[in-house]
Design an enzyme around this catalytic site. Structure first.
Site, PDB file in Angstrom:
ATOM      1  N   GLY A 148       0.828  -1.191   0.000  1.00  0.00           N
ATOM      2  CA  GLY A 148       0.000   0.000   0.000  1.00  0.00           C
ATOM      3  C   GLY A 148       0.869   1.249   0.000  1.00  0.00           C
ATOM      4  O   GLY A 148       2.053   1.205   0.360  1.00  0.00           O
ATOM      5  N   CYS A 149       0.279   2.360  -0.396  1.00  0.00           N
ATOM      6  CA  CYS A 149       1.046   3.608  -0.485  1.00  0.00           C
ATOM      7  C   CYS A 149       1.482   4.074   0.907  1.00  0.00           C
ATOM      8  O   CYS A 149       2.649   4.427   1.117  1.00  0.00           O
ATOM      9  CB  CYS A 149       0.238   4.678  -1.198  1.00  0.00           C
ATOM     10  SG  CYS A 149      -1.463   4.855  -0.624  1.00  0.00           S
ATOM     11  N   TYR A 150       0.542   4.068   1.864  1.00  0.00           N
ATOM     12  CA  TYR A 150       0.919   4.510   3.205  1.00  0.00           C
ATOM     13  C   TYR A 150       2.005   3.618   3.800  1.00  0.00           C
ATOM     14  O   TYR A 150       3.005   4.122   4.339  1.00  0.00           O
ATOM     15  CB  TYR A 150      -0.309   4.547   4.126  1.00  0.00           C
ATOM     16  CG  TYR A 150      -1.301   5.651   3.814  1.00  0.00           C
ATOM     17  CD1 TYR A 150      -0.940   6.991   3.898  1.00  0.00           C
ATOM     18  CD2 TYR A 150      -2.614   5.361   3.451  1.00  0.00           C
ATOM     19  CE1 TYR A 150      -1.857   8.007   3.630  1.00  0.00           C
ATOM     20  CE2 TYR A 150      -3.533   6.370   3.182  1.00  0.00           C
ATOM     21  CZ  TYR A 150      -3.152   7.692   3.272  1.00  0.00           C
ATOM     22  OH  TYR A 150      -4.051   8.690   3.009  1.00  0.00           O
ATOM     23  N   THR A 152       4.267   1.903   2.299  1.00  0.00           N
ATOM     24  CA  THR A 152       5.548   2.180   1.647  1.00  0.00           C
ATOM     25  C   THR A 152       6.221   3.394   2.266  1.00  0.00           C
ATOM     26  O   THR A 152       7.421   3.392   2.571  1.00  0.00           O
ATOM     27  CB  THR A 152       5.330   2.402   0.138  1.00  0.00           C
ATOM     28  OG1 THR A 152       4.793   1.197  -0.424  1.00  0.00           O
ATOM     29  CG2 THR A 152       6.633   2.760  -0.562  1.00  0.00           C
ATOM     30  N   SER A 153       5.430   4.459   2.459  1.00  0.00           N
ATOM     31  CA  SER A 153       6.010   5.710   2.963  1.00  0.00           C
ATOM     32  C   SER A 153       6.471   5.589   4.407  1.00  0.00           C
ATOM     33  O   SER A 153       7.387   6.294   4.833  1.00  0.00           O
ATOM     34  CB  SER A 153       5.000   6.843   2.820  1.00  0.00           C
ATOM     35  OG  SER A 153       3.982   6.748   3.800  1.00  0.00           O
TER      36      SER A 153
END
Lengths: 345, 345, 345, 345
Positions: A148-150, A152-153
């Site tokens: 997921g994007c979150y 990853t960050s």
């Protein structure tokens, strides 16, 4: 040329995969599928692609897809992928799935936040595609659960520090801010222009599905249960994600320790850029790129470590990382097709 | 009609005071001063005001100002106010200063983050104008240090809970996000359109001057030193501020306790709106108003309380609260001139 | 207090009427209807209104509505109003309809661009509610066809000049640019945040339904057929409309003639602001207000007159003008409830 | 590898040239100059470029520059280029100047709108770099006057139709809308975030310096004086330009004639995309690319032709066209380095 297909090509993540692959020197886009736009040219759905991509969106069928492509990107809402992945894997296609369906090792966690999992036997096979952390496993994988994007960050800055036991894992707070494209192309009042513009808000506070995803990875890395506090927010911009992480460091850590830990961990990783002391990321500086920029502030007086990371939610947070995974799986240079120069604005 | 002047009327906070006062039924705007636009009509600087405000911007002189006005709003950068306030107070003008010059009780804290204070003897006299917390003192005040925007958004939800000893003050993290108008009208690359648009970033991480301002108030309220972690961020929108607060509650607290504490504390306060369980603020819902909306999430599993507040940084975070202070000082109804209906978008 | 109801209160125009009327000193909001949100509190649909409007959205029925209100604002999509207006008029309610249903004198023009008209006999009764042009008729009207936003922005500058025969009507080009709220609250890909943000485009080129509306009014005013070229565009902002008009003046006209014509025509009109020579409107200067700002450039060398007008599409272009019409119909001061001070930004 | 330098590399156009050239396979960036950032790394000015461009900004000196580069891009404000170009040309460097200094054939026109021209003898030598129109001349040029952004967007659709005598040149109206990056990186109130956001306005109405530039090219192409009406507007977005052109066609022209004229004229031109009937450009579809999209509407009833074009003002309107010019001058494929895939959003 390796033949690649995108299943669910007309959502934002799917279209971003199409963008990247249309410039990729080692692969050929051979099939795009779309439930909503079957029979319609891709460049009618995305007119920017006129003269660039010449394909018509097709309905998905396993048989037909497998004839046409050797690698499958799946950019469908969760639940749909697990219905088609087993057959694709069975036919020895390499699969990169951008949904949550193959991200979890523990099916019960998936089922607690999503629904019954109907392809549990593949969870063992699947590799969590956080490229810089799991690159060795990815190289041999046949099925990737693209992060997921979150996660990853947040995971990219946290994992190296966690492994070094620099962090008091009881104290991790992750405050993320995402551009609107993260919510996809499906119509909703919450992404209607006038409801988002000149608006800022938090949502799914401590209840977002990316929370257990982060918790599972962090727990595996830490070798003990980790449960973080996570609050996502919506920013009135199209692309970009900034994550601000608050954590108590363990006592003896200084700025240099943190900085060196990250730079050495990521020394061979072209997409991770650690900011020098006093500099911090900005989503504008990674827009349209596969970079993850990380900045660090150690507030010694308050014994608080603050880490800021920035990615483009559609690139490193989705399509870019997916292509990076494909590159690793195919034995290509990791950066192939992903080094378009960043825009100054 | 009470005669009111605005010193520094052409910055964003000053102009917002002019907007509010031009609709205020009990006062008359008699003088506007501006260093940059001396001799120019206010409605040439702000053409929206054509036909509404008929004044010409003048140079400030104490003598002339005092002849013309009984109440002074000062919307100048810090340092300038402390040079003129002593004389205004001496002449028995009521003064509301929007800078930091009269917000601190402890001059050494001001001096650590700003510069030498040249009117220390007035710090005792000055009242910190956080209306809902210090209303009794404000009613008798002659000099108000109007709170910063970030402190307003963080203190309003924190103070009642702190006073009830619901919070572990060692664990407070304040993650704030502000619209660009908070940076004022002075030109800077950081507020140049193309540098802000499609951009999100943190700034002055754990080093912002509003941090000691919050710490002082919280310490006074708690009766012991409190030092919070504070990180502000810039949102690509003109107005609005959202603050997300993370804090460990003390053990025996439930959602109802938190909710009831806030609603009872603010029962007579028309500008504070506590969201029911499951609802959270959005800056768009307070845009152009003097409201502070507050939402609460108690994550019992992780023993973490998450509070979200939203204000318009130029209204409740600056000009609106300043006028609210004036109303209290003059014995007017607190809401006078501040109840324009909120826009749906 | 006059009892007023809003039919279709939860769309953007309806909600804007609610905003204005909630501050209006002479009327009381007694009923709000909504097809989509029946049974739901208005302030749940628009949380900004919490503490301001206390009504629950109801289903519309003529009987019940007429018991509760003496004036009806209708903010429904066209076609629906003509089904309910005859009965409302029959029961002597004053009706302001914001759709196109009662804007045309010539039913055949309406039918060419919309659909069969089922209440043609009321077209004679209905008054086109362009306040500054038809104020005398409006004062005695029982049914108002409230003008479209584009026509309002174009007709206000054009009509006075047309009446003085200053313009070569064969040459009129109207290039308009609108904020996104003009497209309403109904979900559509064209108003999905990521499709609008960082995007600018024309739409319905020379085919927009406001074209015949402008043509009919201009033809009636000119006493001969007028058919203009009209192209609307979508601006990535929530509110505001700028219209740039190009027309060949008849030979003997100078700047002063144009300027004086407009200022004298609008001398008693508080909502029309004519810019002095060299100054031009900006949508930001009318945001949230009922003003129409007009600027003029006479390019003598090319014998071309260029007129720029700015309105807030939701206020002067919809809800504000609707309330102005109500004020005129009820014999109230025209500006009642409409003079909230403009925001500096 | 051809050695290329950028003079004025830290403005937006300069930085965009750097972006494009950093991905260009046939050239090497060898020197960047900047007046404001001398001695500072380029990637400190534009952190997005960290890891991509490794140069330090230098002060410009002819001697040093000529040692380091064979091709010069000049992205300085007008007046400065004409002071350095003669010497660069004398030393047989190929020069692409993005200012207005070498765009005009007739020095008196330049001098009427800019200032005294100090290198008039080079105006004959210089080629107006509108690539698709003057490609043959460009291939042999040593000095290019790179077109303005507005002229590029208007001339590309107009020139082919003009040459075919399809247009009544007396009637041309050009209504353009530009993103804010067109105003550059120099600070100004007109590009301050809060003054632009949620704002739309026209500026320099019928007085913009690109007007005579367009007039000169159109007159040369038409073989008779042409003087158009031109009004630019500012759109609250970073990149993109949409131009709406209104013109009376000469009587016998139909849609097919117009469409075929453009498609055949641009048949070998990869950057010009003519939209099929009923489709029109959107700035979002060309964002970050060198495309110019053109849509046509023939309103036969009103005998009005409406043409809409879209470009990215920083790419086809500045840096992209400049690199295209370089490619032509160097005998490279015209598209080299300019075919990065367009973003879906």
């Amino acid at each position: 040329m390796i033949r690649v297909g995108v299943i669910g090509a007309t959502g934002y993540s799917g279209a971003e995969i199409v963008r990247i692959l249309s410039d990729h020197p080692s692969v050929e886009l051979t099939i795009l599928t779309s439930r909503q736009y079957t029979g319609i040219r891709f460049d009618e759905v995305y007119p920017s692609m006129t003269g660039v991509v010449d394909l018509v969106c097709e309905e998905f069928s396993t048989e037909y897809f497998c004839e046409r492509a050797d690698v499958a990107f799946i950019a469908l809402p969760h639940k749909l992928p697990m219905e088609i992945v087993p057959e694709l894997v069975h036919r020895q296609k390499k699969v990169i799935d951008l949904s949550a369906d193959f991200r979890f090792k523990d099916a019960s966690k998936y089922e607690a936040f999503y629904q019954t999992h109907t392809a549990k036997d593949l969870l063992e096979t699947a590799v969590y595609g956080l490229c810089e952390i799991y690159s060795e496993k990815i190289k041999n994988a046949v099925l990737i659960g693209n992060p997921g994007c979150y996660p990853t960050s947040a995971l990219l800055p946290l994992v190296p520090l966690l492994k070094r036991e620099f962090l008091d894992v009881e104290t991790i707070v992750v405050d993320s801010k995402s551009g609107v494209s993260g919510a996809g192309r499906t119509l909703a009042l919450t992404t209607h222009f006038c409801e988002v513009n000149e608006s800022f808000r938090a949502y799914k506070i401590a209840e977002h599905r990316h929370n257990p995803e982060m918790d599972e990875v962090l727990s595996l890395q830490a070798g003990k249960p980790v449960s973080i506090t996570f609050v996502p927010h919506l920013v009135p911009m199209s692309r970009g994600m900034l994550t601000t992480i608050y954590v108590k460091p363990l006592k003896t850590v200084g700025f240099e320790d943190i900085y060196n830990c990250l730079t050495s961990f990521y020394s061979g990783c072209p997409f991770i850029r650690i900011c020098p002391e006093g500099r911090f990321p900005n989503t504008l500086h990674v827009r349209g790129t596969n970079y993850c920029d990380i900045g660090i502030k150690l507030d010694a007086a308050r014994n608080r470590l603050i880490i800021v990371s920035a990615i483009d939610n559609l690139v490193k947070g989705a399509a870019g990382q997916a292509v990076q995974n494909m590159n690793l799986m195919l034995g290509l240079e990791e950066t192939t097709g992903l080094l378009n120069a960043p825009f100054p604005l």
